[in-house]
Write a protein that holds these residues in place. Structure first.
Motif, PDB file in Angstrom:
ATOM      1  N   SER B 302      -2.332  48.302  44.072  1.00 54.98           N
ATOM      2  CA  SER B 302      -1.956  47.891  42.728  1.00 54.98           C
ATOM      3  C   SER B 302      -1.377  46.467  42.742  1.00 54.98           C
ATOM      4  O   SER B 302      -1.563  45.699  41.794  1.00 54.98           O
ATOM      5  N   SER B 303      -0.701  46.094  43.834  1.00 57.22           N
ATOM      6  CA  SER B 303      -0.204  44.710  43.949  1.00 57.22           C
ATOM      7  C   SER B 303      -1.368  43.731  44.003  1.00 57.22           C
ATOM      8  O   SER B 303      -1.327  42.672  43.371  1.00 57.22           O
ATOM      9  N   ASN B 306      -2.700  43.344  40.583  1.00 57.87           N
ATOM     10  CA  ASN B 306      -1.869  42.514  39.709  1.00 57.87           C
ATOM     11  C   ASN B 306      -1.899  41.043  40.092  1.00 57.87           C
ATOM     12  O   ASN B 306      -1.813  40.173  39.226  1.00 57.87           O
ATOM     13  N   HIS B 327       3.493  37.568  33.758  1.00 60.87           N
ATOM     14  CA  HIS B 327       3.085  38.793  34.433  1.00 60.87           C
ATOM     15  C   HIS B 327       3.597  38.846  35.865  1.00 60.87           C
ATOM     16  O   HIS B 327       3.907  39.921  36.376  1.00 60.87           O
ATOM     17  N   SER B 328       3.674  37.674  36.515  1.00 63.07           N
ATOM     18  CA  SER B 328       4.169  37.713  37.890  1.00 63.07           C
ATOM     19  C   SER B 328       5.636  38.144  37.904  1.00 63.07           C
ATOM     20  O   SER B 328       6.073  38.835  38.821  1.00 63.07           O
ATOM     21  N   HIS B 331       5.425  42.032  37.091  1.00 63.54           N
ATOM     22  CA  HIS B 331       4.914  42.790  38.239  1.00 63.54           C
ATOM     23  C   HIS B 331       5.990  42.941  39.304  1.00 63.54           C
ATOM     24  O   HIS B 331       6.154  43.995  39.896  1.00 63.54           O
ATOM     25  N   LYS B 335       6.960  46.568  40.522  1.00 62.48           N
ATOM     26  CA  LYS B 335       6.483  46.990  41.825  1.00 62.48           C
ATOM     27  C   LYS B 335       7.620  47.152  42.810  1.00 62.48           C
ATOM     28  O   LYS B 335       7.607  48.069  43.634  1.00 62.48           O
ATOM     29  N   ILE B 378       3.792  49.506  34.809  1.00 64.52           N
ATOM     30  CA  ILE B 378       2.832  48.685  35.556  1.00 64.52           C
ATOM     31  C   ILE B 378       1.411  48.981  35.086  1.00 64.52           C
ATOM     32  O   ILE B 378       0.518  48.143  35.216  1.00 64.52           O
ATOM     33  N   PRO B 386       5.031  44.404  31.118  1.00 61.49           N
ATOM     34  CA  PRO B 386       3.674  44.076  31.589  1.00 61.49           C
ATOM     35  C   PRO B 386       2.612  44.215  30.508  1.00 61.49           C
ATOM     36  O   PRO B 386       1.584  43.536  30.561  1.00 61.49           O
ATOM     37  N   GLU B 390      -0.096  41.215  30.007  1.00 61.32           N
ATOM     38  CA  GLU B 390      -1.524  41.501  30.159  1.00 61.32           C
ATOM     39  C   GLU B 390      -2.251  41.324  28.833  1.00 61.32           C
ATOM     40  O   GLU B 390      -3.401  40.871  28.808  1.00 61.32           O
ATOM     41  N   LEU B 413      -8.635  47.123  34.091  1.00 65.56           N
ATOM     42  CA  LEU B 413      -7.255  47.597  33.989  1.00 65.56           C
ATOM     43  C   LEU B 413      -7.221  49.092  33.684  1.00 65.56           C
ATOM     44  O   LEU B 413      -6.371  49.824  34.198  1.00 65.56           O
TER      45      LEU B 413
END
Lengths: 217, 480
Positions: B302-303, B306, B327-328, B331, B335, B378, B386, B390, B413
Motif C-alpha cells: 500500500s505504501s 501511495n 497526500h504525502s 499517507h 501508514k 488510507i 487522504p 486523492e 484506487l
C-alpha cells in the motif's frame, strides 16, 4: 600532465576487467584495492598542475580516497572473507568467459558513449568520460553476475569508482565537505555490509546471496 | 536562533554516539525520548518563522523542506513513545540487541533531518545514503534469517540505486557547467539559476538517473523489490518510520531535481516520466495487494501504491501537485499508524499471516477499531484527509488533456481498496478462535496510532490554515 592521468585511467579500466576475469575472492579484493590506489592518484594527476587555489582540497581528496578505497575497505573485506571462511571461488551465475566478453563489449560501448555525449565544457582529458562509464558498467556486470556477497560489494565499489572518476569533471563545484561525506558514506556502507556478510556466513554457513530468497509473494 | 538548523542535525547525531557509548537500555530510551521532544520543539519553532532558515550554503530550509521535516519530527516523537513498551516488554526475542535500537534510531533521525534541511544536492545524496546505513541495523533487529535477507537486499539495492542518483547529481553539475553559474557549488539555487541555459541531454539524463536512483528508495517500480521484504521484517516502530518518514525523504530528493527541470522551462518529459512510473507503481502494488496473506506486506505494498499516487500527482501538475504534497503528508500519518497497530496485532497473535488472525476487535478492541478507521482513511474514504488529496489529484487528471488518466486512477484506487479490505476485514471480525481472553493494551501502544488517526480525521474535516498555506507555497515550487 594528461599523459599520467590517461595512464591512470587505463589502469583503472584494465583492473576492472581483471576483476571480472579473476575467480578468487581474495584477488578480487586485492585488485579493487589497486584500483583504489590508481583512483586516488587521479585527482592529483588531473588537477595538481593546473590548480593553484584548490591544491589543498585536491590533496586531501586524494588522501581520503587512498585511505578509504585502497586501505580501509580492502581490509574490511578481507577480514570478512577470513571470518566467513568461505570457499575462495567467486562462483559466477554467468560463466567467467561470457561475463568477460560482456564487460569488454561494455568498454567499447563506453567509448561510443563518451563520443556521443558532448560535455558543455571539455573534460580535462578525452579519456575521462569513457573510462568513467566503462568502470561503472563493468561494476554492474560484477554486481549482477556473481552470487557471493563479497564480490557483490566489490562490484558496488567499482560502480562508485566510476562515479568518482566522472565527478572529476566537477572538482571545482563540489564542496570539500561533500566529498568527505560521500567517502564517509562509502566507508560506513562497506563496514555495515561487512557486518551483514559476517552474520550471513554465521547464519547460513555460506555467503551465497542466491539462497537469500525466502522472502517473496 | 541562527544555529537552529545545524542543531537539529547535530543533536540526534551526537546523542546517537552518546547512547551507543552508554549501552544502557533505559538510558538509551530516555535519551531517545528527550531528543525526540527537543527535535519536535525546534521544528515547531521553525513554523513561527522567527528562526534563521539558512546556515552557510550547506543548510537551507524552504517550505517543502519544512513540511517534510515536520512529518519526520512528529512521527519520530510518536514512534519513540511506542518504542518504550515495545523495547521493555514486547520483543519476544532473546537474540535481539535492544541496546542498539536507540542509537540507530537517532542516527536515522539525524540523516533524515539533513535530507530535509539541505539544498546542496550532493550533501542531500550523502544524507539519503546515510538513512540507509542507519536503518539497515534496525531492519536486522530480530536475528532471523528473513530479517537478515531483508537487511541485505535493502543495503545493496538501495546503495546501488542511490549510486545512480549520485551520478545523476554529477550529470546535473555537468549540465550547468557550460553557464556562468559553474563554480557556485551543487546547490539547488545555483542549479535553478543555471537551468534555462543547461545542456538539455545532460539535464534529462540527470533527471532520469535521479528518478530511478531515489525512486529505488521511494519504492517506485521497478526497483521496489526490497520494500515489502524490509517493511515486513523490520520491527513495527521501524516500519512506521521507514514508510511514514523515509519514503518522503526520497520523494523530496526527486522533487529537488524536478524543481530544476521546472526552472529550465522544459519539463514535459519529467512530468511524463513521473506519471508513467507512478501509474506502473500503483498497478504493480495493486496486483500484489489483492489476496495478500501477510498483513505487514499488505501495508508495504500500500505504501508503494501511495508513492505512485504522489508521483502521478506531481507529474500531472497544477492542483494535482498540491494534492501530491498533501497526500504525502496524509499517507505518512495513516501508514505510520497502521504499522504501529500491526505491531500490536503481531504482539498479541504472534504471526504476520492474516489468515491466522481472527477477531482482532474482540480481543484488542482499541487496536481493532483504530485499524478499521485508518484502513478507511488510507483507502480514501471521506471525511479523512487522504480522500481530499486523492480527490484533488483525480480532479486535475480528469479535467486535464487526458481524462482517461482520471478514470484509470480511480479504478486502480478501487482495486487497492478492495484488496486491502479482503485481507484486513476478516482479521478484524469474528470471535477469536480459541476463546482467547481479551489481551491488555498498554496506553503507549494505542495512544500514538490514536493521535495519528485523529490527525488524519482533523485535517480532513478542518485543514489548519497554516498547513494549507504551506502546501500552496510548496506546490508553487514544484510547478503547481
Amino acid at each position: 600532465m594528461t599523459g599520467l592521468a590517461d595512464f591512470l585511467l587505463l589502469v583503472v579500466a584494465a583492473l576492472a576487467l581483471s576483476i571480472v576475469a579473476t575467480s578468487r575472492l581474495t584477488s578480487a579484493v586485492r585488485l579493487s584495492a589497486l584500483q583504489g590506489v590508481a583512483l586516488s592518484l587521479l585527482p592529483l594527476a588531473l588537477w595538481g598542475p593546473v590548480l593553484d587555489r584548490h591544491v589543498l582540497p585536491v590533496v586531501l581528496m586524494s588522501g581520503g580516497a587512498l585511505a578509504v578505497k585502497a586501505v580501509a575497505i580492502p581490509l574490511l573485506l578481507s577480514r570478512a572473507i577470513r571470518q566467513a571462511n568461505v570457499r575462495r571461488e567467486a562462483e559466477p551465475f554467468i560463466s567467467q568467459h561470457v561475463s568477460l566478453l560482456i564487460a569488454a563489449a561494455l568498454v567499447g560501448f563506453s567509448f561510443w558513449l563518451g563520443r556521443a555525449l558532448v560535455l558543455p565544457r571539455p573534460a580535462p582529458t578525452p579519456l575521462l568520460v569513457p573510462m568513467a562509464f566503462a568502470t561503472l558498467l563493468v561494476g554492474f556486470v560484477v554486481l549482477v553476475s556473481r552470487r557471493k556477497a563479497v564480490t557483490q560489494v566489490v562490484g558496488y565499489l567499482m560502480l562508485e569508482n566510476g562515479i568518482f572518476i566522472f565527478g572529476q569533471t566537477l572538482v571545482e563545484q563540489v564542496p570539500f565537505a561533500v566529498e568527505l561525506g560521500i567517502l564517509l558514506d562509502l566507508l560506513v556502507g562497506v563496514f555495515v555490509m561487512g557486518i551483514a556478510i559476517h552474520h550471513i556466513s554465521r547464519e547460513f554457513e555460506h555467503i551465497d546471496t542466491e539462497r537469500l530468497s525466502a522472502l517473496r509473494d | 536562533m541562527t544555529g537552529l538548523l545545524p542543531f537539529l542535525v547535530v543533536l540526534p547525531a551526537a546523542t546517537a554516539l552518546l547512547a551507543l557509548a552508554l549501552r544502557g537500555l533505559r538510558a538509551g530510551l530516555a535519551i531517545l525520548l528527550g531528543v525526540a521532544l527537543l527535535h519536535a520543539a525546534g521544528t515547531a519553532f521553525l513554523w513561527r518563522g522567527e528562526a534563521s532558515k539558512s546556515f552557510g550554503t550547506l543548510l537551507q530550509l524552504d517550505v517543502l523542506g519544512l513540511i517534510f521535516l515536520s512529518i519526520t519530527s512528529a512521527l519520530f516523537l510518536l514512534v519513540s513513545l511506542s518504542t518504550i513498551p515495545y523495547i521493555l516488554r514486547g520483543t519476544h526475542d532473546p537474540q535481539a540487541a535492544p541496546h542498539r535500537f536507540a542509537p540507530c534510531l537517532l542516527a536515522f533521525l539525524a540523516a533524515m533531518t539533513l535530507v530535509a534541511v539541505t539544498q546542496n544536492l550532493a550533501l542531500m545524496w550523502a544524507a539519503v545514503e546515510g538513512t540507509t546505513l542507519a536503518s539497515a541495523p534496525l531492519v536486522y533487529f530480530y536475528r532471523r534469517r528473513g530479517a537478515l535477507e531483508a537487511a541485505w537486499k535493502y543495503l545493496l539495492l538501495c546503495s546501488v540505486g542511490i549510486a545512480l542518483a549520485l551520478l545523476g547529481t554529477f550529470c546535473l553539475g555537468v549540465a550547468a557547467s557550460g553557464g556562468p553559474a559553474a563554480t557556485a557549488g551543487l546547490t539547488l539555487e545555483a542549479f535553478r539559476g543555471a537551468a534555462p541555459a543547461m545542456a538539455r541531454p545532460w539535464l534529462k539524463a540527470a533527471f532520469v538517473l535521479a528518478l530511478v536512483g531515489y525512486g529505488t528508495k521511494m519504492g517506485l517500480v521497478p526497483l521496489h523489490t526490497w520494500l515489502p521484504d524490509t517493511h515486513s521484517q523490520a520491527p513495527s516502530p521501524v516500519s512506521a518510520l521507514l514508510s511514514g518518514a523515509l519514503l518522503n525523504c526520497a520523494f523530496l530528493a526527486i522533487l529537488r531535481f524536478f524543481q530544476v527541470c521546472v526552472a529550465s522551462g522544459d519539463f514535459a518529459f519529467a512530468r511524463t516520466l513521473l506519471v508513467v512510473m507512478g501509474f506502473v507503481s500503483i498497478g504493480v502494488a495493486c496486483a500484489f495487494m489483492v489476496g495478500q496473506s501477510d498483513y505487514k506486506r499488505l501495508f508495504a505494498y500500500s505504501s508503494i501504491e501511495n508513492m505512485g499516487v504522489v508521483a502521478v500527482g506531481v507529474g500531472i501538475g497544477g492542483t494535482a501537485a498540491y494534492g501530491a504534497v498533501f497526500h504525502s503528508v496524509n499517507h505518512s500519518l495513516c501508514k505510520a499508524g497502521l504499522f504501529l497497530l500491526a505491531g500490536n496485532v503481531l504482539r498479541v497473535f504472534g504471526t504476520t499471516s492474516a489468515r491466522k488472525v481472527r477477531g482482532v476487535i474482540a480481543r484488542i478492541p482499541l487496536t481493532g477499531i483504530l485499524l478499521a478507521a485508518l484502513f478507511l482513511a488510507i483507502g480514501g474514504l471521506p471525511p479523512f484527509a487522504p480522500f481530499w488529496s486523492e480527490f484533488l489529484i483525480f480532479q486535475a487528471a480528469f479535467r486535464g488533456p487526458h481524462p482517461w488518466m482520471g478514470v484509470l486512477f480511480l479504478a486502480l484506487l478501487a482495486i487497492a481498496f478492495l484488496g486491502m479490505a479482503g485481507t484486513l476485514l476478516p482479521m478484524l471480525q469474528g470471535a477469536s478462535g480459541e476463546h482467547a481472553p481479551r489481551a491488555r493494551e498498554p496506553l503507549l501502544t494505542v495512544l500514538p496510532p490514536f493521535l495519528l488517526a485523529a490527525a488524519a480525521l482533523a485535517i480532513g474535516l478542518y485543514p489548519p490554515p497554516a498547513l494549507t498555506d504551506a502546501l500552496r507555497r510548496a506546490a508553487v515550487l514544484v510547478g503547481g
